[in-house]
Design a protein around this motif. Structure first.
Motif, PDB file in Angstrom:
ATOM      1  N   ALA A   1      50.445 -28.659  37.730  1.00 57.47           N
ATOM      2  CA  ALA A   1      49.163 -28.501  38.417  1.00 57.47           C
ATOM      3  C   ALA A   1      47.972 -28.868  37.537  1.00 57.47           C
ATOM      4  O   ALA A   1      46.955 -29.341  38.041  1.00 57.47           O
ATOM      5  CB  ALA A   1      49.011 -27.057  38.910  1.00 57.47           C
ATOM      6  N   ILE A   2      48.071 -28.669  36.236  1.00 55.95           N
ATOM      7  CA  ILE A   2      46.909 -28.843  35.360  1.00 55.95           C
ATOM      8  C   ILE A   2      46.882 -30.202  34.655  1.00 55.95           C
ATOM      9  O   ILE A   2      45.835 -30.640  34.179  1.00 55.95           O
ATOM     10  CB  ILE A   2      46.816 -27.670  34.335  1.00 55.95           C
ATOM     11  N   LYS A   3      48.009 -30.897  34.605  1.00 56.79           N
ATOM     12  CA  LYS A   3      48.078 -32.162  33.858  1.00 56.79           C
ATOM     13  C   LYS A   3      47.073 -33.203  34.336  1.00 56.79           C
ATOM     14  O   LYS A   3      46.493 -33.916  33.528  1.00 56.79           O
ATOM     15  CB  LYS A   3      49.488 -32.746  33.916  1.00 56.79           C
ATOM     16  N   SER A   4      46.839 -33.294  35.639  1.00 53.33           N
ATOM     17  CA  SER A   4      45.899 -34.308  36.125  1.00 53.33           C
ATOM     18  C   SER A   4      44.453 -33.944  35.789  1.00 53.33           C
ATOM     19  O   SER A   4      43.624 -34.818  35.570  1.00 53.33           O
ATOM     20  CB  SER A   4      46.066 -34.523  37.631  1.00 53.33           C
ATOM     21  N   THR A   5      44.160 -32.646  35.718  1.00 46.72           N
ATOM     22  CA  THR A   5      42.819 -32.188  35.386  1.00 46.72           C
ATOM     23  C   THR A   5      42.543 -32.301  33.890  1.00 46.72           C
ATOM     24  O   THR A   5      41.439 -32.649  33.485  1.00 46.72           O
ATOM     25  CB  THR A   5      42.626 -30.718  35.829  1.00 46.72           C
ATOM     26  N   LEU A   6      43.547 -31.989  33.085  1.00 49.70           N
ATOM     27  CA  LEU A   6      43.408 -32.006  31.625  1.00 49.70           C
ATOM     28  C   LEU A   6      44.489 -32.910  31.022  1.00 49.70           C
ATOM     29  O   LEU A   6      45.420 -32.435  30.371  1.00 49.70           O
ATOM     30  CB  LEU A   6      43.534 -30.587  31.062  1.00 49.70           C
ATOM     31  N   PRO A   7      44.376 -34.213  31.215  1.00 53.78           N
ATOM     32  CA  PRO A   7      45.451 -35.116  30.777  1.00 53.78           C
ATOM     33  C   PRO A   7      45.678 -35.158  29.273  1.00 53.78           C
ATOM     34  O   PRO A   7      46.767 -35.517  28.826  1.00 53.78           O
ATOM     35  CB  PRO A   7      45.009 -36.482  31.310  1.00 53.78           C
ATOM     36  N   SER A   8      44.692 -34.777  28.479  1.00 55.18           N
ATOM     37  CA  SER A   8      44.891 -34.828  27.027  1.00 55.18           C
ATOM     38  C   SER A   8      45.440 -33.518  26.453  1.00 55.18           C
ATOM     39  O   SER A   8      45.805 -33.467  25.280  1.00 55.18           O
ATOM     40  CB  SER A   8      43.590 -35.212  26.319  1.00 55.18           C
ATOM     41  N   SER A   9      45.520 -32.458  27.266  1.00 53.74           N
ATOM     42  CA  SER A   9      46.102 -31.204  26.781  1.00 53.74           C
ATOM     43  C   SER A   9      47.600 -31.382  26.572  1.00 53.74           C
ATOM     44  O   SER A   9      48.266 -32.058  27.338  1.00 53.74           O
ATOM     45  CB  SER A   9      45.867 -30.064  27.784  1.00 53.74           C
ATOM     46  N   LYS A  10      48.107 -30.756  25.513  1.00 51.85           N
ATOM     47  CA  LYS A  10      49.530 -30.797  25.192  1.00 51.85           C
ATOM     48  C   LYS A  10      50.127 -29.420  25.444  1.00 51.85           C
ATOM     49  O   LYS A  10      49.443 -28.400  25.330  1.00 51.85           O
ATOM     50  CB  LYS A  10      49.750 -31.186  23.727  1.00 51.85           C
ATOM     51  N   PHE A  11      51.413 -29.403  25.765  1.00 53.62           N
ATOM     52  CA  PHE A  11      52.073 -28.159  26.142  1.00 53.62           C
ATOM     53  C   PHE A  11      53.261 -27.867  25.238  1.00 53.62           C
ATOM     54  O   PHE A  11      54.043 -28.761  24.925  1.00 53.62           O
ATOM     55  CB  PHE A  11      52.556 -28.243  27.591  1.00 53.62           C
ATOM     56  N   ILE A  12      53.362 -26.592  24.862  1.00 48.57           N
ATOM     57  CA  ILE A  12      54.524 -26.090  24.143  1.00 48.57           C
ATOM     58  C   ILE A  12      55.082 -24.952  24.980  1.00 48.57           C
ATOM     59  O   ILE A  12      54.371 -23.992  25.281  1.00 48.57           O
ATOM     60  CB  ILE A  12      54.163 -25.571  22.737  1.00 48.57           C
ATOM     61  N   ILE A  13      56.336 -25.078  25.382  1.00 51.43           N
ATOM     62  CA  ILE A  13      57.000 -24.000  26.109  1.00 51.43           C
ATOM     63  C   ILE A  13      57.497 -22.987  25.090  1.00 51.43           C
ATOM     64  O   ILE A  13      58.163 -23.344  24.124  1.00 51.43           O
ATOM     65  CB  ILE A  13      58.203 -24.529  26.928  1.00 51.43           C
ATOM     66  N   LEU A  14      57.165 -21.726  25.316  1.00 53.90           N
ATOM     67  CA  LEU A  14      57.705 -20.603  24.551  1.00 53.90           C
ATOM     68  C   LEU A  14      58.396 -19.714  25.575  1.00 53.90           C
ATOM     69  O   LEU A  14      57.733 -19.022  26.334  1.00 53.90           O
ATOM     70  CB  LEU A  14      56.590 -19.815  23.863  1.00 53.90           C
TER      71      LEU A  14
END
Length: 134
Positions: free
Chosen positions: A69-82
């Protein structure tokens, strides 16, 4: 300093994540946190984090749905699954969404979490150098 957001429904996990690593000493600061998917979307849009640490199992929208849901709004944010979820299908779905790192929470030490964050930080810096050349 790069901004980090923490998304986990367990208050003790969020408190622990803030306190087990001296974030500012390593060039990061916690810009926000959320306990469920819809709150996470709102906070992420407000704070525009560079890196989002997110659990898979959270209320209202799971962590993978939040990322989608958020990737298109914040395309430069990176994600780490914990997450405590070790099932292959979660890992595959996370990778298909472009998640940078996947850390099993139950066995993770602060050093491992910081190593993952630093790996993502290096990738962000490389992207920013590459983007500035264009």
């Amino acid at each position: 300093m790069l901004k980090i957001m923490i998304v986990d429904d367990e208050p003790l996990v969020r408190i622990g994540m803030r306190s087990i690593i001296p974030w500012e000493e390593h060039g990061f600061y916690i810009c926000g946190e959320a306990s469920n998917g819809s709150e996470a979307v709102r906070v992420a849009k407000e704070t525009k984090p560079d890196i989002i640490l997110v659990d898979i199992v959270i209320p209202e929208m799971n962590g993978l749905e939040f990322i989608g849901a958020i990737k298109s709004t914040l395309p430069s944010s990176k994600f780490i699954i914990l997450s405590n979820r070790e099932e292959v299908e979660y890992y595959r779905k996370a990778m298909s969404l472009g998640v940078s790192e996947y850390v099993v929470k139950s066995s993770a030490q602060p050093e491992e979490i910081l190593k993952s964050v630093n790996n993502v930080c290096r990738a962000i810096k490389r992207e920013r150098v590459f983007d500035s050349v264009d």
